[in-house]
Design a protein around this motif. Structure first.
Motif, short mmCIF file in Angstrom:
data_model
loop_
_atom_site.label_atom_id
_atom_site.label_comp_id
_atom_site.label_asym_id
_atom_site.label_seq_id
_atom_site.Cartn_x
_atom_site.Cartn_y
_atom_site.Cartn_z
N ARG A 421 0.79 -1.23 0.00
CA ARG A 421 0.00 0.00 0.00
C ARG A 421 0.82 1.28 0.00
NH1 ARG A 421 0.00 -2.08 5.09
NH2 ARG A 421 0.52 -0.69 6.84
N ARG A 422 2.13 1.19 0.34
CA ARG A 422 2.86 2.44 0.48
C ARG A 422 4.33 2.32 0.08
NH1 ARG A 422 1.18 1.04 5.67
NH2 ARG A 422 2.72 -0.16 6.82
N THR A 423 4.73 1.27 -0.60
CA THR A 423 6.12 1.12 -0.98
C THR A 423 6.30 1.29 -2.47
OG1 THR A 423 5.76 -1.26 -1.04
CG2 THR A 423 6.77 -0.37 0.94
N ASP A 424 7.52 1.61 -2.87
CA ASP A 424 7.78 1.78 -4.29
C ASP A 424 8.50 0.54 -4.83
OD1 ASP A 424 10.45 1.97 -3.55
OD2 ASP A 424 10.45 4.15 -3.55
N ALA A 425 8.83 0.59 -6.11
CA ALA A 425 9.40 -0.59 -6.76
C ALA A 425 10.74 -0.98 -6.14
CB ALA A 425 9.57 -0.33 -8.25
N GLN A 426 11.53 0.01 -5.72
CA GLN A 426 12.84 -0.31 -5.15
C GLN A 426 12.68 -1.07 -3.84
OE1 GLN A 426 15.41 3.07 -4.91
NE2 GLN A 426 15.12 3.66 -7.03
#
Length: 483
Positions: A421-426
């Motif tokens: 819900r709140r993380t990016d691809a990295q």
């Protein structure tokens, strides 16, 4: 951008529909959507094109560069037979809220790239041709490469037909081959063979009524690769790409109604927006701020009403770089490197030409821009509204937080499992890695964050010395036994 149609693809669906009303159309845009909807889509296509070609070819724009050997990381929908064991996906799911009006129609434009495999052959003395790794021409160096052919699937359907189970529309793009002869000074020197594999996919659309004070419906759109392709043993990703939908994303529009933001919905719709389930894509309002008639569902996380900076001189296909630096570095390539870039792809050649022809006033415009100013009146406060150094109740080095019934603080080892819900691809690349907690931090909203360094990271000591960490919330880690 040049739209290249795929000829006349086969289109099949349960229940035939009249053209333009629930029927699919493939190829260049136009002729399906009402004029007003097509105008709104045109306003959103600039940012949609940036999504479509993000990472298409990276500086230094040569096929031989290491970063251009593993391409297309966003929105790749592979055949299901390959994706099950590869970690790749065969579908995208978009859910958002809309407020259609009576008799309204939904316009859907699925946009993606189709990998076109290019083989380079040199003319032989015997009058035949042989495949080569590179073919030297006067203005470029041609090499084997996967070109991206833009495809668009358009659908216009009455909203009332989407209630309940909704509709399914299937489409296929047939395989095809092309041949381009190469001549210099009128003499044949080689040829280029291009092949596209068959692509089979479907669109699944449905709506559900949302309880509440307004006539809101939850729209679900699923894009699925349905290719009946069995990959050979230990097939590499390169084998699946020609049968994949690459950089797949959607433009959604209503004839008269509007959409609600999933990122920042009105308070009365916040609960319903939180129940929307989006997989491998994220919908945002597109077009000018203040309007909600168009949604862009993108595999790259964007904010509502995204836009391209007006100073940008053209597509550079590398949004992780700053335009000014990228333009200067591209102009500084050697003549040999520029010839290789022009032979890699026509779009790469266009970037070289853009950098070489950019006048000083355009380059100066890239150096910086002021988006807005505000007047500061009165005396500035002696202290900031919140001073973390003066916060007596927080001690990052000694604070502890309970995770799964165990206390976690500085020095604790944890297993990283980033949330969706709140993380990016990295962050997702760190799933399953172990890390050491360096500090427990509290923000002004009351949330807790764990600053960590990843174990086995050769640069961990450097990050620690500089005070640069990766941050996760407590429900994104699992405590491990202390060494």
């Amino acid at each position: 951008m040049t739209a290249v149609g795929a000829g006349a693809p086969g289109v099949g669906a349960p229940g035939a529909a009249a053209p333009g009303v629930g029927a699919l159309r493939a190829g260049a845009p136009g002729g399906v959507f009402p004029e007003e909807v097509d105008r709104r889509f045109a306003e959103a296509r600039q940012i949609a094109d940036a999504v479509l070609f993000e990472g298409y070819v990276l500086y230094p724009y040569r096929a031989s560069a290491a970063k251009n050997r593993l391409r297309w990381q966003f929105g790749v929908l592979v055949p299901p037979g390959y994706g099950e064991d590869s970690g790749e996906h065969s579908h995208q799911r978009t859910e958002c809220l809309m407020e259609p009006r009576p008799g309204d129609r939904l316009a859907v434009e699925l946009r993606f790239l189709r990998a076109q495999r290019r083989t380079v052959q040199r003319a032989t003395a015997a009058g035949g041709f042989e495949s080569v790794d590179a073919l030297e021409l006067a203005d470029r160096v041609l090499v084997p490469w996967d070109e991206g052919v833009e495809e668009r699937i358009e659908l216009l359907v009455p909203v009332e037909e989407l209630a309940g189970d909704g509709i399914v529309r299937r489409f296929d793009l047939p395989a095809c081959e092309e041949m381009e002869s190469l001549r210099e000074d009128g003499v044949p020197v080689g040829r280029v063979l291009r092949r596209r594999e068959r692509v089979d996919a479907l669109l699944r659309l449905a709506t559900q009524e949302v309880p509440g004070p307004y006539a809101v419906r939850r729209l679900t759109v699923v894009v699925e690769n349905t290719a009946d392709w069995t990959p050979p043993t230990e097939a590499r990703r390169d084998a699946a790409l020609p049968r994949a939908l690459v950089s797949a994303h959607l433009l959604l529009g209503l004839d008269r109604g509007s959409f609600l933001s999933v990122t920042d919905p009105p308070e009365w719709a916040r609960s319903a927006a939180g129940q929307c389930r989006n997989e491998h894509t994220w919908p945002v309002l597109a077009g000018p701020p203040g309007r909600g008639q168009v949604v862009l569902s993108s595999p790259i996380i964007l904010e509502d009403h995204p836009h391209v900076a007006p100073e940008s001189p053209g597509a550079l296909y590398d949004a992780t770089e700053i335009d000014e630096i990228l333009a200067l570095r591209t102009a500084a390539l050697t003549d040999r490197e520029k010839r290789e870039a022009r032979g890699t792809d026509d779009r790469a050649g266009a970037v070289i030409d853009l950098a070489d022809s950019m006048p000083p006033e355009v380059l100066e415009r890239l150096h910086g821009a002021v988006r807005g100013l505000r007047e500061i009146t009165g005396n500035a406060p002696e202290q900031p509204w919140w001073d973390p150094a003066a916060e007596s109740e927080a001690d990052p080095d000694r604070d502890r937080v309970v995770v799964d019934g165990r206390e976690v603080g500085a020095g604790s080892r944890v297993l990283l499992r980033p949330g969706q819900r709140r993380t990016d691809a990295q962050d997702l690349f760190l799933h399953g890695r172990t890390a050491v907690v360096e500090a427990v931090l509290h923000d002004v909203d009351g949330s807790v964050h764990l600053a960590v360094t990843v174990e086995d990271d050769p640069g961990a000591d450097l990050w620690r010395a500089q005070g640069r960490f990766r941050y996760f919330q407590p429900d994104e880690v699992t405590p491990l036994e202390e060494p």
